[in-house]
Write a protein that holds these residues in place. Structure first.
Motif, PDB file in Angstrom:
ATOM      1  N   GLU A 198      -4.566 -11.659  14.662  1.00 26.53           N
ATOM      2  CA  GLU A 198      -4.385 -11.927  16.097  1.00 26.53           C
ATOM      3  C   GLU A 198      -3.006 -11.445  16.526  1.00 26.53           C
ATOM      4  OE1 GLU A 198      -5.875 -13.017  18.974  1.00 26.53           O
ATOM      5  OE2 GLU A 198      -3.851 -12.752  19.793  1.00 26.53           O
ATOM      6  N   ARG A 232      -7.665 -15.962  25.345  1.00 27.79           N
ATOM      7  CA  ARG A 232      -7.286 -16.287  26.718  1.00 27.79           C
ATOM      8  C   ARG A 232      -7.054 -17.782  26.916  1.00 27.79           C
ATOM      9  NH1 ARG A 232      -9.204 -11.068  27.006  1.00 27.79           N
ATOM     10  NH2 ARG A 232      -9.273 -10.048  29.044  1.00 27.79           N
ATOM     11  N   GLN A 242     -16.638 -11.441  24.910  1.00 31.53           N
ATOM     12  CA  GLN A 242     -17.230 -11.521  26.247  1.00 31.53           C
ATOM     13  C   GLN A 242     -17.845 -10.215  26.747  1.00 31.53           C
ATOM     14  OE1 GLN A 242     -14.161 -12.812  28.926  1.00 31.53           O
ATOM     15  NE2 GLN A 242     -12.790 -11.119  28.491  1.00 31.53           N
TER      16      GLN A 242
HETATM   17  C1  FAD Z   1      -7.792 -17.421  33.712  1.00 27.96           C
HETATM   18  C2  FAD Z   1      -9.167 -17.510  33.103  1.00 27.96           C
HETATM   19  C3  FAD Z   1      -9.979 -18.580  33.422  1.00 27.96           C
HETATM   20  C4  FAD Z   1     -11.239 -18.694  32.845  1.00 27.96           C
HETATM   21  N1  FAD Z   1     -11.989 -19.802  33.111  1.00 27.96           N
HETATM   22  C5  FAD Z   1     -13.068 -20.063  32.348  1.00 27.96           C
HETATM   23  C6  FAD Z   1     -13.657 -21.347  32.376  1.00 27.96           C
HETATM   24  O1  FAD Z   1     -13.200 -22.210  33.135  1.00 27.96           O
HETATM   25  N2  FAD Z   1     -14.713 -21.614  31.546  1.00 27.96           N
HETATM   26  C7  FAD Z   1     -15.194 -20.646  30.691  1.00 27.96           C
HETATM   27  O2  FAD Z   1     -16.147 -20.937  29.937  1.00 27.96           O
HETATM   28  N3  FAD Z   1     -14.649 -19.408  30.646  1.00 27.96           N
HETATM   29  C8  FAD Z   1     -13.592 -19.102  31.433  1.00 27.96           C
HETATM   30  N4  FAD Z   1     -12.964 -17.898  31.340  1.00 27.96           N
HETATM   31  C9  FAD Z   1     -13.565 -16.861  30.489  1.00 27.96           C
HETATM   32  C10 FAD Z   1     -13.303 -17.121  29.016  1.00 27.96           C
HETATM   33  O3  FAD Z   1     -11.980 -17.534  28.844  1.00 27.96           O
HETATM   34  C11 FAD Z   1     -13.547 -15.851  28.231  1.00 27.96           C
HETATM   35  O4  FAD Z   1     -14.837 -15.332  28.519  1.00 27.96           O
HETATM   36  C12 FAD Z   1     -13.449 -16.092  26.729  1.00 27.96           C
HETATM   37  O5  FAD Z   1     -12.347 -16.889  26.403  1.00 27.96           O
HETATM   38  C13 FAD Z   1     -13.350 -14.739  26.040  1.00 27.96           C
HETATM   39  O6  FAD Z   1     -13.216 -14.944  24.669  1.00 27.96           O
HETATM   40  P1  FAD Z   1     -13.155 -13.701  23.692  1.00 27.96           P
HETATM   41  O7  FAD Z   1     -13.063 -14.240  22.326  1.00 27.96           O
HETATM   42  O8  FAD Z   1     -14.250 -12.753  23.995  1.00 27.96           O
HETATM   43  O9  FAD Z   1     -11.839 -12.873  24.115  1.00 27.96           O
HETATM   44  P2  FAD Z   1     -10.289 -13.239  24.161  1.00 27.96           P
HETATM   45  O10 FAD Z   1     -10.067 -14.633  24.504  1.00 27.96           O
HETATM   46  O11 FAD Z   1      -9.640 -12.220  25.014  1.00 27.96           O
HETATM   47  O12 FAD Z   1      -9.817 -12.989  22.666  1.00 27.96           O
HETATM   48  C14 FAD Z   1      -9.563 -11.692  22.183  1.00 27.96           C
HETATM   49  C15 FAD Z   1      -8.328 -11.760  21.315  1.00 27.96           C
HETATM   50  O13 FAD Z   1      -8.075 -10.453  20.773  1.00 27.96           O
HETATM   51  C16 FAD Z   1      -6.657 -10.326  20.683  1.00 27.96           C
HETATM   52  N5  FAD Z   1      -6.293  -8.907  20.572  1.00 27.96           N
HETATM   53  C17 FAD Z   1      -6.370  -7.952  21.533  1.00 27.96           C
HETATM   54  N6  FAD Z   1      -5.904  -6.786  21.042  1.00 27.96           N
HETATM   55  C18 FAD Z   1      -5.544  -7.015  19.746  1.00 27.96           C
HETATM   56  C19 FAD Z   1      -4.996  -6.209  18.746  1.00 27.96           C
HETATM   57  N7  FAD Z   1      -4.730  -4.908  18.930  1.00 27.96           N
HETATM   58  N8  FAD Z   1      -4.728  -6.771  17.534  1.00 27.96           N
HETATM   59  C20 FAD Z   1      -4.991  -8.090  17.304  1.00 27.96           C
HETATM   60  N9  FAD Z   1      -5.510  -8.907  18.245  1.00 27.96           N
HETATM   61  C21 FAD Z   1      -5.791  -8.363  19.448  1.00 27.96           C
HETATM   62  C22 FAD Z   1      -6.168 -10.951  21.983  1.00 27.96           C
HETATM   63  O14 FAD Z   1      -4.793 -11.284  21.897  1.00 27.96           O
HETATM   64  C23 FAD Z   1      -7.069 -12.160  22.076  1.00 27.96           C
HETATM   65  O15 FAD Z   1      -6.487 -13.275  21.433  1.00 27.96           O
HETATM   66  C24 FAD Z   1     -11.718 -17.700  31.937  1.00 27.96           C
HETATM   67  C25 FAD Z   1     -10.904 -16.600  31.645  1.00 27.96           C
HETATM   68  C26 FAD Z   1      -9.648 -16.512  32.214  1.00 27.96           C
HETATM   69  C27 FAD Z   1      -8.799 -15.334  31.860  1.00 27.96           C
END
Ligand code: FAD
Length: 490
Positions: free
Chosen positions: A32, A40, A463
């Motif tokens: 990470e 996020r 996502q």
């Molecule tokens: C402000 C906000 C409010 C939201 N509100 C809601 C809500 O109320 N309820 C809900 O269910 N969803 C909500 N969402 C949506 C939800 O947060 C996301 O859909 C979900 O958290 C996405 O998870 P993920 O694991 O796909 O991606 P992410 O959470 O983006 O995780 C991806 C990870 O990859 C890491 N990464 C990126 N590039 C690299 C790299 N080169 N090397 C190593 N690591 C890397 C990033 O740092 C990150 O930690 C919200 C989103 C935001 C931004």
């Protein structure tokens, strides 16, 4: 020796996939780039205010329960959960709030007040939404769509036509309601999916079942505490979570991913699962010949919005707010237009304000409020210091008008998070907060696939894939991808 999986990114998708693979006997390392797991969902602490930086709505609790059960655990083993009452407060005009909560008779009375017969029509709308949701959970969400025929199977075609799954959501709502406020209440959750009610398929009326029937809940400590719980669960399965590891390259040899390189180290892998932003990973971590979705693919996608987020520490109680507050003005369509059709900063925005200090005494010092304001805005907008200052000022004025109370002079903590932070902190394409919008052309089989088409042992979970945006969806994606890997590599 165990086979080794490297997971790039420690968001909900990465942690969940890692935990599931470790449970199946894989040796798993999560890399990470940031200094905490959860993607996020991060915590920012300033002057005693604890800001949940990302997601704040805990929806579809059964998905979390199901996920913990895969490990023989329950959600209670990790965090307490309470149902909010009201679920949320809506302002249809400044100073005119209505509360939506678990008491169904009050919600029905509200809809009846919007237009005669509204209560009965709401009942029918929600019955259909519930039915669609149950089909979606049983047959649609926990699934990989390898071809369009998987998606458009007989059941989907028959039920799709009967339930108007493929039509436009806004039109489907209009068949039930003419009143603006009723329509807004049934359409607003499209923003959770990063899309516009005029472009979302009516399938997503399931979101009204999600909020009005299943309810809105609060996990102690907020959503970042849920991310912490997931990291703990993963660690219990033996996952190694390495923070501050910025992945620079996935090394592919003869169509097989062999190594993952960070700034300073290299990690060998039998399987690589990417949870980082899909567009970034494809175009920046892989050689062009191994990109299933090169730059031109992303340029043609409908991006979900970015968010202009304000974190405010306010040194006085704010009487007009509850835990979740929504402002839906009469400029609703105009706001969506500025996100999806004519990208620009909305001058009369609709917005969301959370004030978790109403529920959680840890979120702010005593007698003070933890305020989080979120305005959905188009991805790719110019995001300079000057724009931020001006927009923050305007947004604070809108919030004051909404609740009919001055608080600008009581702000002691203020931080903006927008496009360039999403890009810098998460490598998010064009600073999008949510990735790809859920239009019909970007649903199920039409979303980027779980498996790379060019690299034999490279997978994606997060996502961007099916089923899409939101924490529960991402947990589902992780379960699907772990199942695919188990099936392909046992
Ligand atoms: C402000 C906000 C409010 C939201 N509100 C809601 C809500 O109320 N309820 C809900 O269910 N969803 C909500 N969402 C949506 C939800 O947060 C996301 O859909 C979900 O958290 C996405 O998870 P993920 O694991 O796909 O991606 P992410 O959470 O983006 O995780 C991806 C990870 O990859 C890491 N990464 C990126 N590039 C690299 C790299 N080169 N090397 C190593 N690591 C890397 C990033 O740092 C990150 O930690 C919200 C989103 C935001 C931004």
């Amino acid at each position: 020796m165990n086979r080794r999986a490297i997971v790039v990114g420690g968001g909900f998708g990465g942690l969940a996939a890692a935990a599931l693979l470790a449970k199946s006997g894989w040796e798993v390392t999560v890399l990470e780039k940031n200094d905490s797991p959860g993607g996020r969902a991060r915590l920012w602490v300033e002057k005693g205010y604890q800001f949940d930086m990302g997601p704040s709505w805990y929806l579809m609790p059964e998905v979390f329960e199901h996920f913990f059960a895969l490990f023989g655990k329950t959600r209670e083993d990790y965090y307490p959960l309470r149902t909010l009452d009201p679920y949320y407060r809506v302002f249809f005009a400044p100073g005119k709030p209505v509360d939506i909560g678990p008491d169904r008779s009050r919600v029905e009375a509200l809809f009846e007040g919007f237009e005669p017969g509204g209560a009965e029509r709401l009942r029918r709308y929600l019955e259909r939404a519930k039915y669609k949701y149950e089909i979606a959970m049983a047959e649609f969400l926990y699934k990989e769509y390898a071809s369009v025929f998987d998606f458009l199977n007989f059941r989907m075609l028959v039920e799709g036509a009967r339930l108007n799954v493929f039509g436009r959501l806004d039109r489907s709502v209009r068949r039930f309601f003419q009143d603006r406020r009723a329509r807004q209440l049934l359409e607003y959750a499209m923003v959770f999916l990063g899309t516009d009610p005029a472009r979302a398929p009516a399938l997503y009326s399931i979101m009204s079942h999600v909020d009005l029937n299943l309810g809105v809940h609060y996990p102690a400590g907020g959503l970042q505490a849920v991310a912490g719980a997931l990291a703990r669960l993963a660690a219990e399965q033996g996952v190694e979570i390495l923070l501050n590891r910025n992945v620079r390259r996935i090394v592919v040899e003869n169509g097989t991913a062999r190594k993952v390189l960070t700034d300073a180290e290299e990690y060998s892998a039998d399987v690589v699962v990417v949870n980082a932003d899909y567009a970034f990973a494809e175009t920046r971590l892989l050689e062009p010949s191994y990109q299933s979705y090169p730059s031109r693919y992303w340029e043609r996608r409908v991006l979900a919005p970015s968010f202009f987020v304000l974190y405010l520490g306010v040194k006085k109680p704010l009487a007009g707010m509850v835990h979740h507050n929504l402002y839906f003005s009469e400029h609703w369509e105009r706001h969506f237009e500025t996100i999806f059709r004519r990208p620009s900063w909305p001058d009369k925005p609709c917005f969301y304000v959370s004030c978790i200090s109403k529920t959680d005494p840890e979120a702010a010092p005593r007698g003070r409020e933890n305020v989080f304001v979120l305005v959905p805005v188009a991805a790719g907008l110019e995001d300079t210091e000057e724009v931020r200052e001006r927009y923050a000022d305007a947004v604070i004025a809108h919030v004051e008008e909404m609740i009919g109370e001055e608080f600008r002079s009581a702000i002691e903590v203020k931080r903006v998070f927008s496009h360039r932070d999403f890009l810098g902190d998460y490598n998010a394409y064009k600073g999008t907060a949510l990735g790809l919008a859920h239009t019909l052309n970007q649903t199920a089989v039409f979303r980027p696939q779980f498996r790379s088409r060019k690299v034999d042992n490279l997978y994606y979970a997060g996502q961007y894939t099916h089923p899409g945006v939101g924490v529960p969806m991402v947990l589902i994606a992780a379960e699907v991808v772990a199942g695919i890997i188990r099936g392909a590599r046992s």
